[in-house]
Enzyme design. Structure first.
Site, mmCIF file in Angstrom:
data_model
loop_
_atom_site.group_PDB
_atom_site.id
_atom_site.type_symbol
_atom_site.label_atom_id
_atom_site.label_comp_id
_atom_site.label_asym_id
_atom_site.label_seq_id
_atom_site.Cartn_x
_atom_site.Cartn_y
_atom_site.Cartn_z
ATOM 1 N N ASP A 182 61.486 -51.593 -12.189
ATOM 2 C CA ASP A 182 60.134 -51.637 -13.493
ATOM 3 C C ASP A 182 61.295 -51.789 -14.159
ATOM 4 O O ASP A 182 62.309 -52.031 -14.805
ATOM 5 C CB ASP A 182 60.308 -50.469 -13.626
ATOM 6 C CG ASP A 182 59.225 -50.341 -14.406
ATOM 7 O OD1 ASP A 182 57.870 -50.074 -14.518
ATOM 8 O OD2 ASP A 182 59.331 -50.460 -15.688
ATOM 9 N N THR A 196 44.839 -53.577 -10.413
ATOM 10 C CA THR A 196 43.342 -53.818 -10.373
ATOM 11 C C THR A 196 43.059 -55.230 -10.547
ATOM 12 O O THR A 196 43.502 -54.866 -11.956
ATOM 13 C CB THR A 196 42.017 -52.731 -11.140
ATOM 14 O OG1 THR A 196 42.204 -50.997 -10.236
ATOM 15 C CG2 THR A 196 40.373 -53.241 -11.183
ATOM 16 N N PHE A 232 30.005 -35.854 -9.557
ATOM 17 C CA PHE A 232 29.878 -37.154 -10.648
ATOM 18 C C PHE A 232 28.661 -37.237 -10.437
ATOM 19 O O PHE A 232 28.173 -38.237 -11.122
ATOM 20 C CB PHE A 232 30.434 -38.652 -10.046
ATOM 21 C CG PHE A 232 31.938 -38.524 -10.044
ATOM 22 C CD1 PHE A 232 32.601 -37.845 -9.792
ATOM 23 C CD2 PHE A 232 32.409 -39.643 -10.962
ATOM 24 C CE1 PHE A 232 34.051 -37.505 -9.348
ATOM 25 C CE2 PHE A 232 33.662 -39.629 -11.311
ATOM 26 C CZ PHE A 232 34.475 -38.955 -10.716
ATOM 27 N N SER A 262 27.077 -33.641 -16.551
ATOM 28 C CA SER A 262 26.684 -34.605 -17.595
ATOM 29 C C SER A 262 27.392 -34.074 -19.328
ATOM 30 O O SER A 262 27.664 -32.333 -19.224
ATOM 31 C CB SER A 262 25.638 -34.569 -17.794
ATOM 32 O OG SER A 262 25.004 -33.032 -18.035
ATOM 33 N N CYS A 281 40.422 -45.977 -16.596
ATOM 34 C CA CYS A 281 40.445 -46.779 -15.555
ATOM 35 C C CYS A 281 38.527 -46.839 -16.185
ATOM 36 O O CYS A 281 38.276 -48.426 -15.691
ATOM 37 C CB CYS A 281 40.301 -46.074 -13.998
ATOM 38 S SG CYS A 281 42.133 -46.075 -13.640
HETATM 39 N N1 LIG Z 1 46.221 -45.703 -13.313
HETATM 40 C C1 LIG Z 1 45.256 -44.917 -12.272
HETATM 41 O O1 LIG Z 1 45.177 -43.584 -12.640
HETATM 42 C C2 LIG Z 1 45.331 -45.726 -11.344
HETATM 43 C C3 LIG Z 1 44.528 -46.192 -10.359
HETATM 44 C C4 LIG Z 1 44.287 -47.215 -9.816
HETATM 45 C C5 LIG Z 1 43.980 -48.125 -10.052
HETATM 46 N N2 LIG Z 1 45.376 -48.192 -11.063
HETATM 47 C C6 LIG Z 1 45.123 -49.899 -11.257
HETATM 48 O O2 LIG Z 1 46.626 -50.262 -11.239
HETATM 49 C C7 LIG Z 1 47.580 -50.718 -12.300
HETATM 50 C C8 LIG Z 1 48.800 -50.356 -13.034
HETATM 51 O O3 LIG Z 1 48.015 -49.099 -13.346
HETATM 52 P P1 LIG Z 1 49.134 -47.798 -13.739
HETATM 53 O O4 LIG Z 1 48.314 -46.759 -14.404
HETATM 54 O O5 LIG Z 1 50.120 -47.492 -12.767
HETATM 55 O O6 LIG Z 1 50.264 -48.241 -14.729
HETATM 56 P P2 LIG Z 1 50.970 -47.382 -15.676
HETATM 57 O O7 LIG Z 1 50.766 -48.507 -16.635
HETATM 58 O O8 LIG Z 1 51.130 -46.296 -15.362
HETATM 59 O O9 LIG Z 1 52.747 -48.458 -15.441
HETATM 60 C C9 LIG Z 1 52.827 -49.561 -15.392
HETATM 61 C C10 LIG Z 1 55.214 -50.191 -15.031
HETATM 62 O O10 LIG Z 1 54.784 -51.254 -15.540
HETATM 63 C C11 LIG Z 1 55.810 -51.171 -15.568
HETATM 64 N N3 LIG Z 1 55.859 -53.497 -16.013
HETATM 65 C C12 LIG Z 1 55.133 -53.662 -16.758
HETATM 66 N N4 LIG Z 1 55.737 -55.007 -17.093
HETATM 67 C C13 LIG Z 1 56.431 -55.110 -15.841
HETATM 68 C C14 LIG Z 1 56.958 -56.383 -15.343
HETATM 69 N N5 LIG Z 1 57.119 -57.625 -15.693
HETATM 70 N N6 LIG Z 1 58.080 -55.528 -14.232
HETATM 71 C C15 LIG Z 1 58.119 -54.946 -14.016
HETATM 72 N N7 LIG Z 1 57.838 -53.643 -14.446
HETATM 73 C C16 LIG Z 1 56.976 -53.667 -15.301
HETATM 74 C C17 LIG Z 1 55.843 -51.016 -16.994
HETATM 75 O O11 LIG Z 1 57.270 -50.279 -17.295
HETATM 76 C C18 LIG Z 1 55.498 -49.363 -15.950
HETATM 77 O O12 LIG Z 1 56.295 -48.282 -15.423
HETATM 78 C C19 LIG Z 1 46.569 -51.634 -13.063
HETATM 79 O O13 LIG Z 1 45.943 -52.295 -12.690
HETATM 80 C C20 LIG Z 1 44.943 -49.548 -12.714
HETATM 81 O O14 LIG Z 1 43.600 -50.469 -13.388
HETATM 82 C C21 LIG Z 1 45.349 -47.708 -11.956
HETATM 83 O O1 LIG Z 2 30.595 -35.755 -13.164
HETATM 84 C C1 LIG Z 2 31.580 -36.029 -13.817
HETATM 85 C C2 LIG Z 2 32.761 -36.696 -13.746
HETATM 86 C C3 LIG Z 2 33.375 -37.078 -14.085
HETATM 87 N N1 LIG Z 2 33.557 -37.924 -15.729
HETATM 88 C C4 LIG Z 2 34.155 -37.741 -15.983
HETATM 89 O O2 LIG Z 2 35.105 -38.875 -15.594
HETATM 90 C C5 LIG Z 2 36.545 -39.329 -16.564
HETATM 91 C C6 LIG Z 2 36.826 -39.847 -15.461
HETATM 92 O O3 LIG Z 2 37.059 -39.153 -14.147
HETATM 93 P P1 LIG Z 2 38.338 -38.970 -12.571
HETATM 94 O O4 LIG Z 2 37.310 -40.283 -12.471
HETATM 95 O O5 LIG Z 2 38.159 -37.550 -12.201
HETATM 96 O O6 LIG Z 2 39.325 -39.439 -13.757
HETATM 97 P P2 LIG Z 2 40.401 -40.648 -12.971
HETATM 98 O O7 LIG Z 2 41.565 -40.757 -12.901
HETATM 99 O O8 LIG Z 2 40.028 -42.058 -14.289
HETATM 100 O O9 LIG Z 2 39.678 -41.652 -11.667
HETATM 101 C C7 LIG Z 2 38.818 -43.045 -11.075
HETATM 102 O O10 LIG Z 2 39.594 -44.303 -11.852
HETATM 103 C C8 LIG Z 2 40.477 -44.262 -11.481
HETATM 104 C C9 LIG Z 2 41.321 -45.469 -11.970
HETATM 105 O O11 LIG Z 2 40.721 -46.645 -11.579
HETATM 106 C C10 LIG Z 2 40.241 -44.629 -9.371
HETATM 107 O O12 LIG Z 2 41.541 -44.907 -8.838
HETATM 108 C C11 LIG Z 2 40.011 -43.141 -9.321
HETATM 109 O O13 LIG Z 2 38.827 -43.157 -8.347
HETATM 110 C C12 LIG Z 2 38.447 -42.775 -10.107
HETATM 111 O O14 LIG Z 2 37.389 -41.715 -10.240
HETATM 112 C C13 LIG Z 2 36.890 -38.177 -17.230
HETATM 113 O O15 LIG Z 2 37.004 -37.848 -18.414
HETATM 114 C C14 LIG Z 2 36.109 -36.762 -16.894
HETATM 115 O O16 LIG Z 2 35.809 -36.352 -17.495
HETATM 116 C C15 LIG Z 2 32.173 -36.619 -16.186
HETATM 117 O O17 LIG Z 2 32.231 -37.234 -17.191
HETATM 118 N N2 LIG Z 2 31.586 -36.434 -15.386
#
Ligand SMILES: NC(=O)c1ccc[n+]([C@@H]2O[C@H](COP(=O)([O-])OP(=O)(O)OC[C@H]3O[C@@H](n4cnc5c(N)ncnc54)[C@H](O)[C@@H]3O)[C@@H](O)[C@H]2O)c1
Ligand SMILES: O=c1ccn([C@@H]2O[C@H](COP(=O)(O)OP(=O)(O)O[C@H]3O[C@H](CO)[C@@H](O)[C@H](O)[C@H]3O)[C@@H](O)[C@H]2O)c(=O)[nH]1
Length: 430
Positions: A30, A122, A257, A260, A268
């Site tokens: 990182d 993503t 999901f 409401s 995301c």
């Molecule tokens: N947060 C989620 O729930 C979730 C779930 C599924 C997919 N994703 C996807 O995963 C990806 C990452 O999301 P996240 O939530 O983990 O991000 P985040 O913002 O939590 O973390 C990103 C990290 O990358 C580091 N970083 C930035 N530029 C860098 C570089 N050039 N080299 C090395 N490190 C660097 C930052 O310091 C930070 O620690 C996104 O595309 C997101 O859409 C997120």
């Molecule tokens: O019946 C429901 C379920 C969820 N929510 C809202 O929807 C949002 C997202 O909720 P949730 O999906 O639990 O949270 P995330 O951690 O954002 O996860 C989503 O986004 C991630 C990042 O892409 C994916 O990896 C996951 O599969 C996907 O569920 C929140 O504001 C919830 O309050 C509602 O309003 N009604």
């Protein structure tokens, strides 16, 4: 297997800790030194149940962290888990993924032996094949399929359940254009798949990228559809939760999901739906249904405030906002529905007092001008109205705390408050 992971945020740290748990040797890379220091100390840089225990067990042995990309040369596989934020117009910004790829390619120049680069971020269809792969070839001086290769392995974890979702996934998706990367991913995830109950989807790069967007777009649209149905229910005095319970019994619909209320937020759904709409637009297709899902979502906080307006003017009055996080179980306030709600109350001239069990500090950075209470009871004391934005369990247990309100008007955006006696109670969709 020796694995390196670029980016140690929600996804990167979970991946690092869980792959170490599965028996791999992991190096987290990182740019943020404080993140690296915390990881090496076995301290979780993000709050996720179960993560601290995994880090405490593996940090310093199977898991180490560094700011140096050179470490990738000692590994067989590198995951890119970098942010892919929205641009102003909603389209995806792949700048950080490209930067990470360039640094990775440069570090791989001197590597002997084969290496697989896996996109975990993503990204819209075409990003891995058309942007990451050529950049990697250019900066590493190697040719795809001859020593280096790329794959796409989207992540479906939810915040607040990151570790359990990773270790017990509904599915794994492996995208690649050749057999080599697929068999490396099979090997890497074998400790999960050998249990026999995790479906594995092996597909192309573009399909893997699209599956992630389709997953999130479907879920966000499902909630928006239920919100639309709920808004109609409200007009006719029908309880949308009874309706949801009934339609959820149909296997083709499913019961999840369908809650409401004030809508979806988080890091995301808003970003990914916007990116898909923009990608469709760029390809000449008008994604009208997804745009409507966003419109309904934008409307819900306004409807909540309109219900409040029906019970009198809040200008100059104390109004409690219960819940600031985008959902319960997290301190994340990114795209929280509390943001448009607080803004709408400020626009009406209300004295806003916010309460959340864990997200107060983060919301204070966004709205330093409002008051923050350290309990729901303190927020409600003397308030002329309360709006509920996050479905924290503790709000279900609120009872005599409402008696300290100056005027007991409660507008519930999440169907969480159980007390009704003595309250002027309005549900958003019931
Ligand atoms: N947060 C989620 O729930 C979730 C779930 C599924 C997919 N994703 C996807 O995963 C990806 C990452 O999301 P996240 O939530 O983990 O991000 P985040 O913002 O939590 O973390 C990103 C990290 O990358 C580091 N970083 C930035 N530029 C860098 C570089 N050039 N080299 C090395 N490190 C660097 C930052 O310091 C930070 O620690 C996104 O595309 C997101 O859409 C997120
Ligand atoms: O019946 C429901 C379920 C969820 N929510 C809202 O929807 C949002 C997202 O909720 P949730 O999906 O639990 O949270 P995330 O951690 O954002 O996860 C989503 O986004 C991630 C990042 O892409 C994916 O990896 C996951 O599969 C996907 O569920 C929140 O504001 C919830 O309050 C509602 O309003 N009604």
């Amino acid at each position: 297997m020796n694995v390196s992971i670029i980016g140690s945020g929600y996804v990167g740290t979970t991946l690092a800790a869980c792959l170490a748990e599965l028996g791999h040797t992991v190096t987290a890379i990182d740019v943020d030194e404080s993140v690296v220091d915390r990881l090496n100390a076995g301290d979780a840089p993000i709050h996720e149940p179960g993560l601290a225990d995994l880090l405490a067990e593996h940090a310093g042995t199977r898991l180490t962290a560094t700011t140096s990309y050179d470490a990738v040369r000692d590994t067989d596989v590198t995951f890119l888990a970098l942010p892919t934020p929205s641009r102003e117009d909603g389209s995806i910004d792949t700048g950080l993924v490209e930067q990470g790829t360039e640094s990775l390619g440069a570090a791989l120049r001197e590597k002997q032996g084969s290496h697989l680069v896996v996109v975990k971020s993503t990204v819209v269809p075409g990003t891995t094949a058309d942007r990451v792969a050529p950049l990697l070839e250019e900066t590493s001086g190697k040719r795809l399929g001859e020593g280096i290769d790329v794959a796409m392995n989207p992540e479906f974890l939810r915040e607040g359940h990151a570790v359990s979702d990773f270790l017990d996934p509904d599915k794994l998706v492996f995208g690649a254009e050749r057999e080599g990367p697929i068999s490396t991913l099979r090997e890497l995830y074998r400790p999960l798949t050998e249990r026999g109950d995790v479906p594995v989807v092996e597909t192309g790069l573009r399909e893997a990228e699209m599956i992630k967007y389709a997953n999130n777009a479907f879920l966000a649209t499902k909630i928006s559809l239920m919100n639309e149905l709920g808004n109609i229910c409200k007009e006719y005095g029908v309880d949308a939760y009874e309706v949801a319970d009934a339609i959820g019994l149909d296997d083709r619909i499913g019961s999840q999901f369908l809650a409401s209320g004030v809508g979806w937020g988080g890091s995301c759904f808003p970003k990914d739906v916007a990116a898909l709409v923009a990608a469709a637009d760029a390809a000449g297709y008008d994604a009208g249904l997804l745009k409507a899902a966003v419109d309904v979502n934008d409307q819900q906080p306004r409807r909540l405030l309109a219900l409040l307006d029906d019970h009198g003017d809040v200008a100059g009055e104390r109004v409690a906002v219960l819940g600031l996080a985008f959902k319960p179980g997290t301190d994340d306030v990114r795209e929280s529905r509390a943001i448009p709600v607080i803004q709408g109350l400020l626009d009406r001239g209300a004295d806003v007092v916010g309460y959340d069990p864990v997200a107060t500090d983060r919301m204070r950075q966004r709205f330093p001008e409002i008051e923050y209470a350290d309990s729901a009871a303190a927020a409600l004391r003397g308030a002329h109205a309360a709006v509920v934005v996050t479905d924290w369990d503790e709000f279900a247990a609120l009872d005599e705390e409402f008696e300290a309100m100056a005027r007991p008007v409660v507008v519930d955006g999440r169907r969480i408050v159980e007390r009704r006696d003595g309250l002027t109670y309005e549900g958003l969709t019931w």
